[in-house]
Design a protein around this motif. Structure first.
Motif, PDB file in Angstrom:
ATOM      1  N   ASN A 139       0.835  -1.210   0.000  1.00 34.73           N
ATOM      2  CA  ASN A 139       0.000   0.000   0.000  1.00 34.73           C
ATOM      3  C   ASN A 139       0.864   1.252   0.000  1.00 34.73           C
ATOM      4  N   LYS A 140       1.990   1.222   0.689  1.00 32.47           N
ATOM      5  CA  LYS A 140       2.913   2.365   0.661  1.00 32.47           C
ATOM      6  C   LYS A 140       3.508   2.558  -0.737  1.00 32.47           C
ATOM      7  N   LYS A 142       1.980   1.730  -3.540  1.00 29.36           N
ATOM      8  CA  LYS A 142       0.883   2.303  -4.331  1.00 29.36           C
ATOM      9  C   LYS A 142       0.749   3.799  -4.053  1.00 29.36           C
ATOM     10  N   GLN A 143       0.950   4.200  -2.812  1.00 25.30           N
ATOM     11  CA  GLN A 143       0.880   5.620  -2.452  1.00 25.30           C
ATOM     12  C   GLN A 143       1.979   6.411  -3.162  1.00 25.30           C
ATOM     13  N   GLU A 145       3.194   5.693  -6.092  1.00 25.63           N
ATOM     14  CA  GLU A 145       2.712   5.829  -7.473  1.00 25.63           C
ATOM     15  C   GLU A 145       1.689   6.953  -7.579  1.00 25.63           C
ATOM     16  N   GLU A 146       0.751   6.973  -6.655  1.00 20.90           N
ATOM     17  CA  GLU A 146      -0.302   8.014  -6.687  1.00 20.90           C
ATOM     18  C   GLU A 146       0.283   9.399  -6.477  1.00 20.90           C
ATOM     19  N   ASN A 147       1.207   9.525  -5.555  1.00 19.47           N
ATOM     20  CA  ASN A 147       1.839  10.824  -5.319  1.00 19.47           C
ATOM     21  C   ASN A 147       2.655  11.268  -6.513  1.00 19.47           C
TER      22      ASN A 147
END
Length: 152
Positions: A139-140, A142-143, A145-147
């Motif tokens: 999840n970190k 993925k975060q 990537e989103e950031n």
């Protein structure tokens, strides 16, 4: 399982061994190329494989070049791809168990066909452990990537 596969010229010969091996295991294979041992650019084959995996049109992807390094770098630029460069059996198992990788990169100039086949078998058969610590770490990622997308 549907598996997308791609190689540049440095991985062409190993890909020619891997495709029938995957089929012998009962997998559907989508081969995006290349179809020769003449010099080509690895991103041109990494991207179609990763697009198939990221879109859900293939469940996993395999990339092969001379060392696997260039393919893995290109693959990990695609959102939703978790590509691991693997040249040993322990890493093949660990990258699925701990990292839920969906793309495997290998180097034809680093390993032989027998080792490559065993790596692939282990990588395909190993489930993601789904342990809380591993899910939290993914999840970190993925975060990140989103950031990164928000900054673009």
């Amino acid at each position: 399982m549907k598996i997308a596969i791609g190689a540049d010229h440095g991985g062409y010969s190993l890909k020619q061994v891997v495709v029938p091996y995957l089929e012998s295991l009962g997998h559907e294979v989508e081969d995006v190329g290349c179809e020769c041992d003449q010099s080509v650019d690895y991103p041109d084959y990494a991207l179609p494989v990763c697009d198939l995996v990221a879109s859900g049109k293939a469940e996993r992807g395999i990339l092969i070049c001379g060392t696997g390094i260039g393919m893995s770098i290109a693959a990990n630029k695609v959102r939703g791809i978790r590509c691991a460069l693997v040249h040993d059996l322990f890493s093949a198992q660990a990258t699925r168990d701990h990292n839920d990788t969906n793309v495997l990169a290998m180097g034809e100039r680093v390993i032989g066909p027998g080792v490559a086949q065993e790596i692939i078998r282990i990588w395909l058969e190993t489930p993601f452990s789904r342990g809380e610590r591993h899910v939290g770490r993914l999840n970190k990622v993925k975060q990140i990537e989103e950031n990164d997308s928000a900054r673009s």
